[in-house]
Design an enzyme around this catalytic site. Structure first.
Site, short mmCIF file in Angstrom:
data_model
loop_
_atom_site.label_atom_id
_atom_site.label_comp_id
_atom_site.label_asym_id
_atom_site.label_seq_id
_atom_site.Cartn_x
_atom_site.Cartn_y
_atom_site.Cartn_z
N ASP A 143 9.78 9.86 -10.93
CA ASP A 143 8.38 9.57 -11.21
C ASP A 143 7.97 9.96 -12.64
O ASP A 143 6.80 9.97 -12.94
CB ASP A 143 7.57 10.43 -10.20
CG ASP A 143 6.20 9.84 -9.94
OD1 ASP A 143 6.07 8.65 -10.16
OD2 ASP A 143 5.29 10.59 -9.55
N CYS A 200 0.22 -7.73 10.88
CA CYS A 200 -0.56 -6.48 10.83
C CYS A 200 -1.41 -6.41 9.56
O CYS A 200 -0.98 -6.82 8.48
CB CYS A 200 0.42 -5.30 10.87
SG CYS A 200 -0.37 -3.71 10.64
N CYS A 207 -8.59 0.89 4.58
CA CYS A 207 -8.78 1.47 3.24
C CYS A 207 -10.27 1.74 2.97
O CYS A 207 -11.08 0.80 2.97
CB CYS A 207 -8.20 0.54 2.18
SG CYS A 207 -8.56 1.15 0.51
N CYS A 250 -4.91 10.32 -1.07
CA CYS A 250 -5.44 9.69 0.14
C CYS A 250 -4.24 9.17 0.93
O CYS A 250 -3.34 8.57 0.36
CB CYS A 250 -6.38 8.55 -0.25
SG CYS A 250 -6.77 7.40 1.09
N CYS A 253 -3.98 4.64 4.26
CA CYS A 253 -3.20 3.42 4.52
C CYS A 253 -1.84 3.73 5.13
O CYS A 253 -1.27 2.90 5.84
CB CYS A 253 -3.08 2.55 3.27
SG CYS A 253 -2.50 3.40 1.81
N CYS A 257 -0.50 3.12 9.49
CA CYS A 257 0.61 2.16 9.57
C CYS A 257 1.44 2.41 10.84
O CYS A 257 1.92 3.53 11.06
CB CYS A 257 1.50 2.28 8.33
SG CYS A 257 2.94 1.20 8.42
#
Ligand code: SF4
Ligand code: SF4
Length: 317
Positions: A143, A200, A207, A250, A253, A257
């Site tokens: 990253d 889905c 969100c 956050c 989402c 799932c």
């Protein structure tokens, strides 16, 4: 150490043997899974990245504009690069914040900053390769450099990109970090897996800021993670009351799932939170002092916001 010349074309049986060795060692080091791709130009990603940047979906994350060519071609990062070894490291915790009404921080930030934890594991894996296979040159990425880690993970068969734009898989869901080793060693390459999002739309529907503007497209500049971590200025007032109590990142989402029903707890002690973190109430957060902040997040990625940033997020939420 073997006497392999870097960059040398190796026989397919050897390639298979080296690949197996590397994958086994990755497992032993605690990685969830490991997949390998040929280090080549990311042809399909180029127009997608350009479009995303042109639409300014990166908000103030200007660093996303840098190194455009290097992002798309690992051979510009490592001389004579042959393979991208993608690795997943689980961060799904065994316990989450106790009070359902408290302010929330993303699960990935509970423990020690993942950059340090993963860098050490990647270095150990590269060292293993050099000891067991030979003169292999490579670089580790977490990253922190211009590598499109999601695209490489997908190419290497570790999962597909979901409608929330995270990589996920049927076996392990999506609560993991992605990292890479780019090396000048030929290996056996994996193939991508099929997309299982189907009809889905759970992540899109859930969100809180409608940041998933269409399936597979997240407008980074509308995402709570961006507002609470990346944005240095004031959060726009139009988002007031929409953060669902998230003050650092956050997980909505990913939490909704269906494939994350299969997430198993990580076994990395360094990812365990400070003992007081999970029992913080809303009042505790509102009254947090700089000393408590420093103590709670001594080694955590939450330090990125600094005390003032976290206070801003608490006040805004
Ligand atoms: S992280 Fe939160 S705000 Fe960002 S896309 Fe996912 S649900 Fe939306
Ligand atoms: S919530 Fe549904 S649409 Fe979103 S990533 Fe998961 S499976 Fe795909």
């Amino acid at each position: 150490m073997g006497n392999l010349n870097s960059g040398k074309i190796i026989l397919s049986a050897k390639r298979a043997e080296y690949t197996k060795l590397i994958k086994e060692e990755a497992k032993r080091l605690g990685f969830l899974s490991c997949g390998v791709s040929k280090a080549d130009f990311l042809e399909e990603e180029a127009p997608r990245l350009e479009k995303w940047l042109n639409k300014n979906m990166h908000g103030e994350m200007r660093y996303m504009e840098n190194h455009f060519d290097k992002r798309l071609d690992p051979r510009l990062l490592v001389d004579d690069a042959k393979s991208v070894v993608s690795l997943l490291l689980n961060y799904y915790p065994s316990e989450t914040q106790k009070d359902p009404d408290t302010f929330k921080i993303s699960k990935y930030a509970y423990g020690t900053d993942y950059h340090f934890v993963i860098k050490d594991k990647l270095k150990a894996l590269l060292h293993f390769i050099q000891e067991e296979i030979g003169e292999v040159n490579g670089r580790a990425f977490v990253d922190s450099a211009p590598v499109l880690d999601k695209a490489w993970a997908v190419k290497s068969g570790l999962g597909w990109i979901g409608k929330h734009s995270n990589v996920l898989s049927k076996q392990v869901g999506s609560f993991f970090f992605i990292a890479e080793l780019i090396i000048d060693l030929d290996l056996e390459y994996d193939t991508p897996v099929t997309d299982h999002c189907g009809s889905c739309t759970a992540c899109i529907d859930a969100c809180p800021t409608e940041a998933i503007t269409e399936p597979y497209v997240v407008d980074g500049s509308k995402c709570i993670s961006y507002f609470t971590i990346e944005l240095k200025e004031q959060i726009p007032n139009e988002y007031k009351g929409k953060f669902d109590d998230w003050i650092f990142g956050c997980d909505v989402c990913q939490d909704v799932c269906p494939w994350n029903r299969f997430s198993k707890a990580h076994s990395e002690p360094l990812f365990n939170p400070h003992p007081d973190l999970l029992s913080m109430t809303k009042k505790d957060w509102e009254e947090i002092t700089e000393d408590v902040f420093r103590e709670l997040f001594r080694k955590s990625a939450v330090k990125r916001t600094k005390f003032s940033g976290l206070k801003r997020n608490i006040t805004f939420s």
